[in-house]
Design an enzyme around this catalytic site. Structure first.
Site, short mmCIF file in Angstrom:
data_model
loop_
_atom_site.label_atom_id
_atom_site.label_comp_id
_atom_site.label_asym_id
_atom_site.label_seq_id
_atom_site.Cartn_x
_atom_site.Cartn_y
_atom_site.Cartn_z
N ASP A 34 11.85 -21.60 96.37
CA ASP A 34 11.32 -21.82 95.03
C ASP A 34 9.82 -22.04 94.88
O ASP A 34 9.16 -21.35 94.14
CB ASP A 34 12.03 -23.03 94.41
CG ASP A 34 13.53 -22.92 94.47
OD1 ASP A 34 14.05 -21.94 95.04
OD2 ASP A 34 14.19 -23.83 93.95
N GLU B 264 18.83 -31.43 103.88
CA GLU B 264 18.50 -30.14 103.26
C GLU B 264 17.33 -29.49 104.00
O GLU B 264 17.34 -28.30 104.30
CB GLU B 264 18.14 -30.43 101.79
CG GLU B 264 17.97 -29.23 100.91
CD GLU B 264 17.62 -29.66 99.47
OE1 GLU B 264 17.58 -30.87 99.19
OE2 GLU B 264 17.37 -28.77 98.64
C1 2M8 Z 1 17.06 -24.68 95.69
O1 2M8 Z 1 16.91 -23.99 94.47
C2 2M8 Z 1 17.45 -24.45 93.25
C3 2M8 Z 1 17.30 -23.35 92.25
O2 2M8 Z 1 18.02 -22.23 92.68
C4 2M8 Z 1 16.77 -25.71 92.73
O3 2M8 Z 1 15.73 -26.11 93.25
O4 2M8 Z 1 17.29 -26.29 91.80
C5 2M8 Z 1 16.59 -23.76 96.79
O5 2M8 Z 1 16.41 -24.45 97.99
C6 2M8 Z 1 17.57 -22.61 96.99
O6 2M8 Z 1 17.24 -21.82 98.09
C7 2M8 Z 1 18.98 -23.12 97.15
O7 2M8 Z 1 19.85 -22.04 97.15
C8 2M8 Z 1 19.36 -24.11 96.06
C9 2M8 Z 1 20.70 -24.77 96.32
O8 2M8 Z 1 20.76 -25.27 97.62
O9 2M8 Z 1 18.37 -25.12 95.93
#
Ligand code: 2M8
Length: 725
Positions: A173, A410
């Site tokens: 992101d 994470e």
């Molecule tokens: C993160 O992205 C989401 C949006 O898609 C967020 O920040 O709310 C990123 O690390 C992405 O790669 C990942 O798929 C998602 C869920 O783990 O979180």
């Protein structure tokens, strides 16, 4: 399997169970309470090892929400968990699009299409793969529709490179790569729809998340998409963010390969998938390579210029096999530098998401520096694909230690490993399971092979019993032989990657010459070796070459364990004595020690070969003696003049590789079985501690070892007997 690994695999499975929502898995307990697109791909890869039905359901649930145009959404919302994440369906308003699936709650963007890779892995790891075929038949057309959508809607000039239209589509992101394209979005708070971030309600440190300015732009783009009713052509006309991302395209390219395999399995033609893979691979190679930075970039379609920012995404064409050999070599150099943490030099964890030497690198902020497991998992596969097997192994073992030491987080601090973001993170758990399985599967595989051919080699094999003698008799046979071994090293050993090209070696003139020379060993007088260094170099090089000679002579395919007692039955006659690899190792170089698998010393009391034993034992030889396996020392040639320096370097590099994993939080050190087998050579348990202390590079780890010498528990890491081919 080492106990610690099996305990942590159980923990990882527990995390996936806890995050299971009934038909899919949320990425994290509270921060991400819905189903995410590529997370589900990685999760299925982990589950594929022990729960095929759930792995299948994970993917099917996601694809049940596929759009009519083929797009697979970034998020599938769980109606029961709404209210804790932003943006949710009320904000996306995907019902404005005729393509959105009716009655489903999804977002209106996509993510890197890793799914075909996951589907292929589900098949490969299923206990009864045939039972998975109906799933392959169901999912195949949906995978094709997804890839077709990407090429049709996101590659208007048919370059083979698809674009992303939102940073969330990249999965990384707030990567520094997006800073420049996002800057052209001038946010006017007055016209931006009102919104409230929810990510900061979950106890995460705002410094480790995207900024409010980032969020404004994320929201601006979503607002633009819904304003265009998610019509791709209209979006393309007005969207300020259109980027050909190296990560996204690498994943797509790699997924095309899996798609082709799936096609073959169900009797469909693989041609379309293969030609997509080829076209995207070539485009990555030609358009995204930055010759000066020597890394792959992303390409900004709005400004029509490359985005010259070096992140971990720049290495992922290795995962797809899209990099040329030369590009791969450059990437390897870059990876092995301080920028991306020289592998195993104790300075930081490989591989951080952004070049540590660049301004803006932030060890704790989300996609601006920390280490992420999924990216590294893809990188490790990429390294292996290009033959950097030793580095891939080491990288994977590094990945195993992060969750064990710091939790299933994470992402991780690139310098001290601290876990950040959400704990109990699903893809960290899933890919941990996959990594552990990968290591232990080879173990199962090689013992099966060993059992099958246990009778292959039933008697001694004298490798230098030929008739041919060298054309010119030499009075310096040892010197000639050593020179010949050096020639073999230069031509066929890849010392950097720790590999040997056995096939080419077998067919070569140089190898024939070596064999002829070894015939003369039968007349060689070992008294001609004088001086300890001379003897050390002679026996070390000869040991290493008898192993290679044996592998070639027996046409060993996968592991020296195919030939039981390989090390004791293969022999050279030297003077009038027989020397096996074991005789050289345990008899000569280890000062007539007892091999760890025997009750008696190598040479009996009256054995005349005792005249040549070398004492005192230099334990560093264990990092110089190759055994034709991936876990042993990388093959090299040892010069009389420099052998002590070379042994020193070999020991240092081994101790700082992932054959030694120090886990202070657990009071444990995971070490190679070499230290168990040859413990006495190091002076027993405390000798091993001292040895590690002497050679470990990281000061804190050294201190830890010294201060806890008495209480540290050693656990031994499985020794990989697969050939260093
Ligand atoms: C993160 O992205 C989401 C949006 O898609 C967020 O920040 O709310 C990123 O690390 C992405 O790669 C990942 O798929 C998602 C869920 O783990 O979180």
């Amino acid at each position: 399997m080492s106990r610690i690994f099996s305990n942590y695999v159980e923990k990882a499975k527990h995390i996936l169970d806890q995050n299971w929502m009934g038909s899919s898995t949320k990425p994290a307990p509270s921060l991400y309470p819905h189903q995410w697109n590529w997370d589900s791909g990685f999760i299925a890869i982990g589950r594929a090892h022990y729960d095929t039905p759930r792995a299948i359901l994970e993917i099917e649930t996601l694809f049940d929400n596929q759009w009519q145009n083929g797009m697979v959404p970034q998020i599938v919302f769980n109606a029961q968990s709404l209210g804790h994440y932003f943006p949710e369906p009320d904000f996306w308003q995907t019902e404005r699009s005729p393509n959105a699936p009716t009655g489903k709650l999804t977002s209106g963007i996509t993510m890197p299409p890793v799914h075909a890779v996951a589907v292929e892995k589900i098949y490969q790891n299923a206990r009864r793969p045939r039972t998975v075929l109906p799933f392959l038949e169901r999912i195949y057309p949906k995978l094709v529709a997804l890839h077709a959508y990407l090429y049709r809607e996101r590659d208007p000039k048919e370059e083979g490179l698809v674009y992303i239209r939102h940073p969330w589509e990249s999965g990384i992101d707030n990567s520094p790569t997006w800073d420049t394209p996002l800057q052209r979005i001038k946010v006017d708070r007055g016209t931006l729809p009102p919104y409230q971030r929810k990510d900061l309600d979950h106890g995460v440190d705002p410094k480790m998340r995207p900024s409010d300015e980032d969020y404004d732009r994320y929201v601006y783009l979503v607002d633009l998409f819904r304003g265009c009713s998610y019509d791709e052509a209209r979006i393309a006309e007005s969207c300020p963010f259109l980027v050909q991302d190296s990560l996204f395209n690498s994943v797509l390219c790699r997924a095309n390969e899996s798609l082709a395999e799936i096609a073959k399995l169900i009797g469909e033609p693989p041609d379309q998938a293969l030609s997509w893979a080829e076209k995207t691979g070539a485009a990555i190679r030609d358009k995204l390579w930055h010759p000066a930075h020597r890394i792959f970039d992303c390409y900004d379609l709005v400004s029509d210029a490359p985005i010259e920012v070096d992140t971990s995404a720049g290495f992922l064409p290795l995962f797809a096999g899209a990099a040329s050999r030369e590009q791969a070599e450059h990437l390897y150099q870059r990876l092995d530098s301080a920028s991306f943490c020289a592998l195993h030099q104790g300075n930081c964890f490989t591989m951080p998401n952004y070049d540590t030497q660049l301004e803006g690198f932030d060890r704790a902020n989300y996609w601006r520096g920390p280490v992420w497991i999924n990216i590294n998992w893809m990188l490790a596969h990429g390294l292996r694909r290009y033959g950097y097997a030793a580095k891939a192994d080491s990288l994977q073992k590094d990945l195993l230690q992060l969750p064990i030491r710091f939790g299933f987080y994470e992402y991780f601090d690139s310098f001290d490993g601290t876990g950040y973001g959400s704990d109990n993170f699903s893809w960290t758990a899933a890919l941990f399971i996959d990594l552990v399985h990968e290591f232990y599967e080879t173990e199962k595989g090689s013992s099966r092979i060993a059992a099958k051919v246990r009778s292959l080699l039933s008697s001694d094999l004298i490798l230098n019993s030929g008739d041919q003698a060298p054309e010119v008799a030499s009075d310096n046979l040892a010197g000639d032989l050593m020179r010949c071994i050096r020639v073999l090293r230069d031509a066929f050993y890849d010392t950097k990657r720790g590999l040997v090209d056995y096939g080419a070696l077998r067919e070569s003139k140089q190898y024939q010459q070596y064999r002829v020379l070894t015939n003369s060993l039968r007349e060689f007088d070992l008294r001609r070796l004088v001086g300890r260094r001379d003897k050390l170099a002679f026996w070390t090089n000869l040991y290493n070459t008898i192993v290679v000679d044996g592998i070639v002579s027996l046409d060993i395919k996968k592991s020296v364990q195919e030939a039981p007692e390989f090390f004791s039955r293969l022999k050279y006659v030297i003077g009038s004595h027989f020397f096996s690899a074991d005789d050289i190792e345990h008899g000569i170089l280890r000062g007539n020690a007892r091999p760890w698998f025997h009750l008696l010393h190598q040479f009996g009391p009256k054995d005349p070969r005792k005249a040549w034993i070398l004492k005192p034992v230099d334990p560093r030889i264990h990092f110089a003696l190759v055994c034709g396996s991936r876990s042993c020392a990388p093959i090299d040639y040892y010069e009389t003049a420099t052998i002590y320096d070379q042994l020193e370097a070999a020991a240092r590099s081994f101790v700082n590789s992932s054959e030694v994993i120090v886990l202070p939080e657990q009071g444990k050190v995971l070490i190679s079985e070499i230290f168990r087998w040859y413990g006495p050579d190091f002076g027993g348990r405390l000798g091993v501690v001292d040895f590690l202390y002497d050679y470990l590079a990281d000061e804190q780890t050294r201190l830890y070892i010294r201060e806890n010498a008495e209480t540290i528990q050693f656990e031994y890491i499985y020794y990989d007997w697969n050939l260093n081919r």
